[in-house]
Design an enzyme around this catalytic site. Sequence first.
Site: not given
Ligand code: UT7
Length: 323
Positions: A113, A250, A280
């Site tokens: 990225c 980004h 992204n």
């Molecule tokens: O380009 C390179 C750089 N990449 C990035 O910068 C990405 C950085 N990370 C992020 O943007 C975020 O961490 C994410 C968008 C990937 C995830 O957001 P989060 O607020 O960190 O969520 P999480 O991973 O802690 O997940 C929260 C909950 C989980 O469920 P439980 O364990 O709380 O029951 C996940 O299983 O959300 C669930 N979850 C989803 N639910 C619905 C994860 N993905 C999804 C989804 N739809 N697509």
Amino acid sequence: MIRSRVIGCGACLPANIVTNDDLAKRVDTSDEWIRERTGIRQRHIAVEGEKTSDMALGAAREALIDAGIDAGELDMIIVATTTPDESFPATATVVQSRLGMTRGAAFDVQAVCSGFIYGLSVADSLIRTGAARTILLIGAETMSRLLDWNDRATCVLFGDGAGAMVLQAHDGVGDNSDQGVLNTRIFSDGRLHDMLYTDGGVSSTQTVGKLKMQGKEVFKHAVTNIAAAIVASSQAAGLEIGDIDWFVPHQANQRILDGTARKLGIDPAKVISTVALHGNTSAASVPLALVTAVRDRRIKRGDLVLLEAMGGGFTWGAGLIRW
Ligand code: UT7
């Protein structure tokens, strides 16, 4: 002092748009979750047969028209990509041939990225040392090809596309009033490999693999590292954050853009965001956002524009341009 001035830019997105509701039919997710956690509403996804070079070429042609030059005037083409058409040759050479450019050099840069910022750093260095006068820099990706479409934690985040700029040598006086690239700062930390990688590759599995990410960890590092890169670039130019007119980050997650702006006290109105429409797009995301803000006339000649990114590796960096 020689400066690299941006004389044109362009963009290309696949026609096929995939909405959050479309994805909710494939995996257990919802439009509400994706919007709230990322700000993404839709992404462009290449259809079968549509390659990284096709989009790179589209963005390149637009940038050359915008610059008012033809491909014969280019000394080099640099394509920043993680998703080349083939393992070799470089996608840049495919673009070179399709543009009808028969001289100079063409090569790819791979920093995921952060690729466009790395490419900008290389292009600017080559121009400032006199090795090249005119360089076409492209960020182009088909990230959709690296996704596990059953993994809701990653497949909702990414999209495909390309953005390009033409940089040309130009005499400057050597201070911040010069038009063109004022500085670039690039960084990496290979110890953080496991937070964002593909579980395959040419020399390991002989496959391309699928993208794996520890989202929460990447998020935390993104805000810290991007903020540090912004400070490094602005300090190198002797500027305060408040002196910068536009921030072109980004586009990974709206919450990362907001968190970085909060951390550094940046006015959110100065942050260009296209994450809602593109998702992204990895190395394409910074130039796609840049082109959007140039076309809608937010970014104007003379403005100070700071580009910044962070990605797998980890890699991160920033580049400051007087537009
Ligand atoms: O380009 C390179 C750089 N990449 C990035 O910068 C990405 C950085 N990370 C992020 O943007 C975020 O961490 C994410 C968008 C990937 C995830 O957001 P989060 O607020 O960190 O969520 P999480 O991973 O802690 O997940 C929260 C909950 C989980 O469920 P439980 O364990 O709380 O029951 C996940 O299983 O959300 C669930 N979850 C989803 N639910 C619905 C994860 N993905 C999804 C989804 N739809 N697509």
